[in-house]
Structures are given as structure tokens and as C-alpha cells.
Write a protein that holds these residues in place. Structure first.
Motif, short mmCIF file in Angstrom:
data_model
loop_
_atom_site.label_atom_id
_atom_site.label_comp_id
_atom_site.label_asym_id
_atom_site.label_seq_id
_atom_site.Cartn_x
_atom_site.Cartn_y
_atom_site.Cartn_z
N LYS A 152 28.69 -58.24 -16.18
CA LYS A 152 29.86 -59.10 -16.36
C LYS A 152 31.16 -58.32 -16.16
CE LYS A 152 32.06 -62.20 -19.72
NZ LYS A 152 31.95 -62.80 -21.09
N ARG A 153 31.20 -57.14 -16.72
CA ARG A 153 32.41 -56.30 -16.58
C ARG A 153 32.58 -55.85 -15.13
NH1 ARG A 153 37.58 -55.24 -17.71
NH2 ARG A 153 38.04 -53.02 -17.48
N TYR A 154 31.49 -55.48 -14.49
CA TYR A 154 31.56 -55.05 -13.09
C TYR A 154 32.13 -56.15 -12.21
CZ TYR A 154 29.93 -53.82 -8.41
OH TYR A 154 29.85 -53.55 -7.06
N ARG A 155 31.66 -57.36 -12.40
CA ARG A 155 32.15 -58.49 -11.60
C ARG A 155 33.63 -58.74 -11.86
NH1 ARG A 155 27.02 -62.70 -12.41
NH2 ARG A 155 25.71 -61.81 -10.74
N ALA A 156 34.05 -58.59 -13.12
CA ALA A 156 35.46 -58.79 -13.45
C ALA A 156 36.34 -57.75 -12.77
CB ALA A 156 35.65 -58.74 -14.96
N VAL A 157 35.91 -56.47 -12.80
CA VAL A 157 36.69 -55.41 -12.16
C VAL A 157 36.69 -55.58 -10.64
CG1 VAL A 157 36.84 -52.93 -11.78
CG2 VAL A 157 36.28 -53.80 -14.05
N ALA A 158 35.53 -55.97 -10.08
CA ALA A 158 35.43 -56.18 -8.63
C ALA A 158 36.39 -57.28 -8.18
CB ALA A 158 34.00 -56.56 -8.25
N LYS A 159 36.55 -58.30 -9.00
CA LYS A 159 37.49 -59.38 -8.67
C LYS A 159 38.92 -58.89 -8.71
CE LYS A 159 38.74 -64.10 -10.04
NZ LYS A 159 38.47 -65.21 -11.00
N ILE A 160 39.24 -58.05 -9.70
CA ILE A 160 40.60 -57.51 -9.81
C ILE A 160 40.94 -56.64 -8.61
CG2 ILE A 160 42.09 -55.96 -11.14
CD1 ILE A 160 40.57 -56.87 -13.66
N LEU A 161 39.98 -55.82 -8.16
CA LEU A 161 40.23 -54.86 -7.09
C LEU A 161 39.92 -55.41 -5.70
CD1 LEU A 161 38.77 -51.62 -8.75
CD2 LEU A 161 41.16 -52.38 -8.67
N HIS A 162 39.50 -56.64 -5.62
CA HIS A 162 39.17 -57.22 -4.31
C HIS A 162 40.41 -57.26 -3.41
CE1 HIS A 162 37.83 -60.18 -1.32
NE2 HIS A 162 36.60 -59.84 -1.69
N PRO A 163 40.23 -56.99 -2.11
CA PRO A 163 41.37 -56.99 -1.19
C PRO A 163 42.21 -58.26 -1.23
CG PRO A 163 39.44 -56.07 -0.12
CD PRO A 163 38.98 -56.57 -1.46
N ASP A 164 41.57 -59.40 -1.51
CA ASP A 164 42.33 -60.66 -1.56
C ASP A 164 43.36 -60.65 -2.68
OD1 ASP A 164 39.55 -62.88 -0.64
OD2 ASP A 164 40.85 -61.57 0.55
N SER A 165 43.11 -59.87 -3.73
CA SER A 165 44.05 -59.79 -4.85
C SER A 165 45.30 -59.00 -4.48
CB SER A 165 43.38 -59.14 -6.06
OG SER A 165 42.26 -59.88 -6.48
N TYR A 166 45.22 -58.25 -3.37
CA TYR A 166 46.34 -57.42 -2.93
C TYR A 166 46.83 -57.82 -1.55
CZ TYR A 166 45.16 -54.54 -6.94
OH TYR A 166 44.92 -54.11 -8.21
N ALA A 167 46.67 -59.10 -1.25
CA ALA A 167 47.07 -59.59 0.07
C ALA A 167 48.55 -59.35 0.33
CB ALA A 167 46.74 -61.07 0.20
N LEU A 168 49.37 -59.42 -0.70
CA LEU A 168 50.82 -59.26 -0.53
C LEU A 168 51.29 -57.85 -0.87
CD1 LEU A 168 52.02 -62.65 -2.11
CD2 LEU A 168 51.52 -62.14 0.29
N ALA A 169 50.36 -56.98 -1.23
CA ALA A 169 50.74 -55.62 -1.61
C ALA A 169 50.92 -54.74 -0.39
CB ALA A 169 49.67 -55.03 -2.53
N ASP A 170 51.57 -53.58 -0.57
CA ASP A 170 51.76 -52.66 0.54
C ASP A 170 50.44 -51.94 0.85
OD1 ASP A 170 53.05 -51.28 -2.12
OD2 ASP A 170 51.75 -49.92 -1.01
N ASP A 171 50.40 -51.28 2.00
CA ASP A 171 49.15 -50.67 2.48
C ASP A 171 48.63 -49.59 1.54
OD1 ASP A 171 50.08 -50.88 6.01
OD2 ASP A 171 49.15 -52.34 4.66
N THR A 172 49.54 -48.80 0.96
CA THR A 172 49.09 -47.72 0.09
C THR A 172 48.44 -48.26 -1.18
OG1 THR A 172 51.31 -47.57 -0.86
CG2 THR A 172 50.78 -46.07 0.94
N THR A 173 48.98 -49.35 -1.72
CA THR A 173 48.39 -49.95 -2.91
C THR A 173 47.02 -50.54 -2.59
OG1 THR A 173 50.58 -50.47 -3.80
CG2 THR A 173 48.71 -51.66 -4.74
N LYS A 174 46.91 -51.20 -1.43
CA LYS A 174 45.61 -51.74 -1.01
C LYS A 174 44.59 -50.63 -0.87
CE LYS A 174 47.52 -55.63 1.65
NZ LYS A 174 47.69 -56.21 3.01
N GLU A 175 45.01 -49.53 -0.26
CA GLU A 175 44.11 -48.40 -0.05
C GLU A 175 43.67 -47.80 -1.37
OE1 GLU A 175 45.39 -45.50 2.86
OE2 GLU A 175 44.61 -43.89 1.62
N PHE A 176 44.61 -47.66 -2.29
CA PHE A 176 44.29 -47.10 -3.59
C PHE A 176 43.28 -47.98 -4.33
CE2 PHE A 176 44.75 -44.54 -7.24
CZ PHE A 176 44.89 -45.36 -8.34
#
Length: 312
Positions: A34-58
Motif C-alpha cells: 500500500k505504501r509503495y503504491r502511494a509513493v509510486a503515485k506521488i513520484l509518477h511522471p504525470d505528477s510532475y507534468a508542469l515541473a522543470d526537467d531537473t525536478t522530473k529527473e530527480f
């Protein structure tokens, strides 16, 4: 994709998979999943669609190089038992020198809990830290360190009687317990003093160009007191001097969140393309200061601005 966004030393420093995922050492496979799925959702690329490239990469590297491997270690009961055994072994090694000395407030509170309250407090503390462990991303490092410390303190409390039996006694004279109060260590100063000590040492290292040593001192300062903008700002500069712009952005942004007028963050943030609000005086943070302002600002930052004028 460049791997510079995630410090390579994190792979060894964050060895505790329970701390990386943000779960307690007694979590079963369902809680781990359950925790793994929650973290995976937070870090999924779609969550950073509007973020800069370095943040997406991180975010991408954080998931691929730390979170996913941690889950692979904990998804089965055998792996969980092996990793708990490794943590217990570390507790034994540390305890052979001295009982663990907690640094974070939650760990200090945990070690003071009555026996019947340890489990509840520990689970609540892990849940509290895990809620903000990956949001925002700059919280991952200090909060994961705190979770890892909580895990070790909890295991030390659970292993208490075993550790006492294992601790060597033959080498220690019988009079040692009576001598201990006579030659005690100096009283521990408040956490803020410890943090300031790390901060001052970091400044001295940076004057000598020892960026890696300064980085370590500042991480220790933030671990003790995470709410100081000057610690985050100086750590951002230390990363910048090591050609790690993505990490520099993370800490400079956090400094500006804590204090939008932090002088060091205001000086270096525009150089990394970090958007900033215009100060009340209407001057862009990247414009040169006049002589009076230079003296004032330099005093606030320990006279370090001049160190970074020659290196790009």
C-alpha cells in the motif's frame, strides 16, 4: 538521462528500505504494498507534468534507484526478516560503543515512552513523517533520516534486555559505574546550538573550497533543525559548486519557502532559473547591491558571498 540529480552517496546512506518507503519495521506485506503504491503515485511522471526537467529527473531517479529497490527487498516476508536482522546488527554494533543518542525530537520522545506505549507512539511517529516524506521532494532527505533513526531506536528498545546481556562487562572495572558521574561529558547543548555548530563548520569548509565536507555539515544541521533557511541556502550553494544544479535548486527553493528574503538564496536562485517574487523594495534579487547593502547582507551570511564570485 544524467544521474547527477541524485547524489550517488544516497545509495549507501539510505540503506534502510523501511525508512526509504516510510513504513515501520513491523509492517506486513499488505502495508508495504500500500505504501509503495502511494509513493509510486506521488513520484509518477504525470505528477510532475508542469515541473522543470531537473525536478522530473530527480523524482524519476528517486523512484528508480531508491524506492523501487527498497520495495523489492520488503515485498516478501523473507526479505523483511533479513533487513530487520541487518538493522538489529547495526543496533548491536552501535550499542557496543554506547546506547543510541537520538537526534530528532520524535526519537527522543520515543525513548522516553513507557514500555506499554512504545509501539503505539512509534507507529504514529512513522505515519506522521511518512505523510510529508515525498511532498515536497526536498523533505525526503531529512525525513528519511528521522524515520531511519526511529527504526533503530525502536529496535534498541525492543532488544533492551538482550543488548544488556551482550554488552561486554569483563573489561570494565567494578568501580566504573561510580566514576561515571565524576567524569561526565559536558551537558548537551540545545539542538539549535548543535545545528549552528555544523553551520559554522560548513562556512569554514566553504572558505577552503571543501564543498563535500561543507555539504555533510549542512545536512547534519538540517537534520537537527530543518526550519532554518540559511542552512538550506548554503547547502544549495555547496551543491552548485559541485556541479549538481538539480540538488542546488531543491535546497534553494526550500530556503525561499522558509524565508523569501533569504539573502544567499536570493543571490543564487536567479542563476538557476528559479522564479522569485519581487521584494518590497522593487529590486531584482540578482542585481548588484550598493555598498551599504553589501555590508549588511554579507554580515548576515557569515561573509561568504565573496567566495562564489570566481567559480561558475
Amino acid at each position: 538521462m544524467s544521474q547527477s540529480a541524485l547524489p550517488s552517496e544516497w545509495l549507501t546512506r539510505f540503506f534502510d528500505p523501511y525508512a526509504v518507503l516510510g513504513v515501520s519495521v513491523v509492517a506486513d506485506d499488505r502495508r508495504v504494498l500500500k505504501r509503495y503504491r502511494a509513493v509510486a503515485k506521488i513520484l509518477h511522471p504525470d505528477s510532475y507534468a508542469l515541473a522543470d526537467d531537473t525536478t522530473k529527473e530527480f523524482a524519476s531517479q528517486l523512484f528508480a534507484r531508491l524506492v523501487n529497490p527498497a520495495y523489492q527487498k520488503l515485498k516478501q516476508e523473507k526479505g523483511r526478516k533479513e533487513n530487520v536482522s541487518l538493522l538489529r546488527l547495526q543496533v548491536r554494533r552501535l550499542y557496543s560503543k554506547a546506547p543510541l543518542n537520538p537526534q530528532s525530537e520524535l526519537s527522543r520522545q520515543l525513548i522516553q515512552q513507557p514500555v506499554n506505549g512504545v509501539d503505539v507512539f512509534y507507529e504514529q511517529a512513522i505515519t506522521k513523517l511518512a505523510e510529508f516524506q515525498y511532498q515536497p521532494l526536498e523533505q525526503f532527505e531529512p525525513l528519511t533520516q528521522q524515520i531511519g533513526e526511529l527504526n533503530l531506536i525502536y529496535l534498541q528498545l525492543k532488544m533492551g534486555e538482550v543488548l544488556v546481556r551482550e554488552k561486554p562487562t569483563g573489561i570494565v572495572p567494578a568501580s566504573t559505574p561510580k566514576q561515571a558521574p565524576v567524569v561526565p561529558e559536558p551537558p548537551s547543548p540545545p539542538a539549535e546550538n548543535y545545528a549552528q555548530r555544523h553551520y559554522r563548520r560548513a562556512q569554514e569548509y566553504m572558505k577552503k573550497g571543501s564543498w563535500k565536507d561543507a555539504e555533510q555539515e549542512l545536512r547534519d544541521a538540517i537534520k537537527i533543525e530543518a526550519g532554518k533557511s540559511e542552512y538550506h541556502a548554503l547547502l544549495g550553494v555547496a551543491y552548485l559548486q559541485q556541479n549538481l544544479p538539480s540538488m542546488a535548486k531543491v535546497y534553494l527553493r526550500q530556503a525561499l519557502k522558509l524565508n523569501p528574503k533569504d539573502p544567499l538564496a536570493c543571490r543564487f536562485a536567479p542563476k538557476l532559473g528559479i522564479e522569485m517574487s519581487v521584494p518590497e523594495n522593487g529590486r531584482s534579487p540578482d542585481k548588484p547591491l550598493n555598498s551599504g547593502q553589501t555590508q549588511s547582507t554579507t554580515a548576515k551570511t557569515g561573509g561568504l558571498f565573496g567566495l562564489f564570485r570566481t567559480k561558475k
